[in-house]
Structure formats: structure tokens, C-alpha cells
Scaffold this motif. Sequence first.
Motif, PDB file in Angstrom:
ATOM      1  N   SER A  64      -0.776   6.522   7.446  1.00  0.00           N
ATOM      2  CA  SER A  64      -1.732   7.411   8.103  1.00  0.00           C
ATOM      3  C   SER A  64      -2.683   8.011   7.073  1.00  0.00           C
ATOM      4  N   SER A  65      -3.744   8.615   7.568  1.00  0.00           N
ATOM      5  CA  SER A  65      -4.727   9.214   6.657  1.00  0.00           C
ATOM      6  C   SER A  65      -4.156  10.419   5.920  1.00  0.00           C
ATOM      7  N   ARG A  66      -3.069  10.988   6.422  1.00  0.00           N
ATOM      8  CA  ARG A  66      -2.439  12.148   5.774  1.00  0.00           C
ATOM      9  C   ARG A  66      -1.133  11.784   5.065  1.00  0.00           C
ATOM     10  N   THR A  67      -0.950  10.519   4.735  1.00  0.00           N
ATOM     11  CA  THR A  67       0.279  10.090   4.076  1.00  0.00           C
ATOM     12  C   THR A  67       0.388  10.714   2.686  1.00  0.00           C
ATOM     13  N   GLN A  68       1.600  11.151   2.351  1.00  0.00           N
ATOM     14  CA  GLN A  68       1.870  11.705   1.024  1.00  0.00           C
ATOM     15  C   GLN A  68       2.463  10.605   0.160  1.00  0.00           C
TER      16      GLN A  68
END
Length: 117
Positions: A64-68
Motif C-alpha cells: 500500500s502507499s502507507r507501507t512501512q
Amino acid sequence: MKTKTRRRRLFSLAVTLALGFVATARAKQPRGTTMTGIVKAVDHKTRWITFAQDRGPLRQFVYSSRTQFWHHGAEELPARLLPGMRIQIQLHHPLIGPDFVRHIMLLTQPATPASPH
């Protein structure tokens, strides 16, 4: 009169059960399945990763675009993910859409070929 009272009680019971179910469903967030393996290919434009799971199948999923992406204790951008890296992921299997990850942790650096001297 008895019919109205019964309907009200039945309606109140149904609303209470529905609200209780919604509160319970919201509280149980799925955490995904933890897996380790080697990154085989990465397409950062479409955010697709091909991943060879340890003692398991080859898998494809998106991040996802917010993957850590945790790299030696520091959070990095997933764009630093390269083929050959050994990583640990938490894979999510949604009912609709492709499998995806939100957390990627680097376990070891990829082996770099020695330069001839």
C-alpha cells in the motif's frame, strides 16, 4: 397494546444486537499472516512484489502507499526494496482485491557481487 409493546421490545433487541456486533467487529482488526522469504522482483510503479516464501510457494502481492519498510531499525520508503533482499512481511488476504502488505522488515542485506580488481 400488547402487539406494540412486543414490537418495540423486538426492535430494541434487534438494534442492541446489531450495535453490539458492529462494535465487536470493529475491535478485531486482522493483523495478517507473518511470512519470511526473498524478494524476487519489485515493480515500484504498480507496487507489485514477487516473493519466494521460505519453504513455501512463490507469491505476488502489492504494497500500500502507507507501507512501512523497516531497514536496520529505521523506517525507509518501500522504494528502497530490491530483489534479493530477505524480508519479513505481514500478508493480508482481503475478500475483494489483491493480497497486500503494510509492514516490511529487512532481515539481511542482499549479497553484492565482488568487483574484479
